[in-house]
Design a protein around this motif. Structure first.
Motif, PDB file in Angstrom:
ATOM      1  N   THR A  54       0.906  -1.270  -0.094  1.00  8.58           N
ATOM      2  CA  THR A  54      -0.123   0.005  -0.029  1.00  8.58           C
ATOM      3  C   THR A  54       1.036   1.504   0.245  1.00  8.58           C
ATOM      4  N   VAL A  73      -5.453   6.741   5.094  1.00  7.80           N
ATOM      5  CA  VAL A  73      -6.372   5.685   5.812  1.00  7.80           C
ATOM      6  C   VAL A  73      -5.950   5.493   7.252  1.00  7.80           C
ATOM      7  N   ASP A  99      -5.695  -7.096   2.341  1.00  8.76           N
ATOM      8  CA  ASP A  99      -4.924  -6.302   0.880  1.00  8.76           C
ATOM      9  C   ASP A  99      -4.028  -7.447   0.172  1.00  8.76           C
ATOM     10  N   GLU A 121      -8.471  -3.616   0.729  1.00  4.37           N
ATOM     11  CA  GLU A 121      -7.928  -2.909  -0.155  1.00  4.37           C
ATOM     12  C   GLU A 121      -8.021  -4.035  -2.093  1.00  4.37           C
ATOM     13  N   MET A 151     -10.249   1.384  -1.124  1.00  7.29           N
ATOM     14  CA  MET A 151     -10.055   1.088  -0.506  1.00  7.29           C
ATOM     15  C   MET A 151     -11.819   1.181   0.165  1.00  7.29           C
TER      16      MET A 151
END
Length: 198
Positions: free
Chosen positions: A42, A50, A138, A166, A192
């Motif tokens: 990320t 975030v 993620d 994500e 997100m």
């Protein structure tokens, strides 16, 4: 330097790593390694946004970082005061880098506990660990099955917990009950989703 750190450096060199930095908290400005072999961490801009959204939720939180890769999300939460971080990664080479990142940054007495687990995410979730106040997921974009993940994490998320998922920014998203979409943010090609249970 400990033997563990020598082994970590050896793996980092073997996997052709690059460095990323932690944005804020106890470890602000410290760097961690990310292998270049296809891992998609990320990015800093997305992480900053975030964690700004989650600022009040992180201190003292029990955090689970799924498909952790190098640990960028778990490390950021750890730096910002999470009570514990459990990071789960299946790929052996990535897990070694993940574990080395936590080991190399540990030592400050104000940091919470951590563990880096090498396991398939869904097999790990079947064990019924938790509950966790904050879960990051993620997955590789081609494996980003939101419905499957929601079904698997429902039993380990705390009643007022948040899941941050994500995925690619394009395409429609359907959130099945009893889940609710709390917030959605887009950063370039990344989306997100902030989700909670009704």
């Amino acid at each position: 330097m400990s033997n563990n750190k020598y082994r970590f450096a050896g793996w980092a060199n073997a996997l052709a790593c690059e460095a990323m930095r932690i944005i804020s908290g106890i470890l602000r400005g410290r760097t961690f390694n990310v292998p270049k072999d296809g891992l998609r961490p990320t990015m800093e801009r997305a992480r900053e946004a975030v964690f700004s959204s989650l600022a009040a939720k992180i201190p003292g939180a029990r955090v689970l970082d799924l498909f952790a890769g190098s640990g960028s999300l778990g490390l950021e939460a750890w730096s910002r005061g999470a009570a514990s971080v459990t990071a789960v990664e299946k790929v052996s080479g990535h897990w070694k880098i993940l574990q080395g990142n936590f080991q190399s940054l540990a030592g400050d007495p104000d940091l919470g506990s951590w563990q880096a687990i090498q396991a398939d995410v869904y097999e790990f979730l079947k064990r019924g660990a938790g509950p966790f106040d904050l879960i990051f997921a993620d997955p590789p974009y081609d494996e980003a099955d939101l419905s499957k993940l929601l079904e698997a994490v429902g039993g380990v998320l705390a009643p007022d917990g948040i899941l941050v998922f994500e995925m690619r920014s394009r395409g429609a998203v359907e959130v099945p009950e009893p889940w609710k979409l709390l917030k959605e943010k887009k950063y370039g090609g990344t989306r997100m989703l902030f989700l909670g249970l009704e």
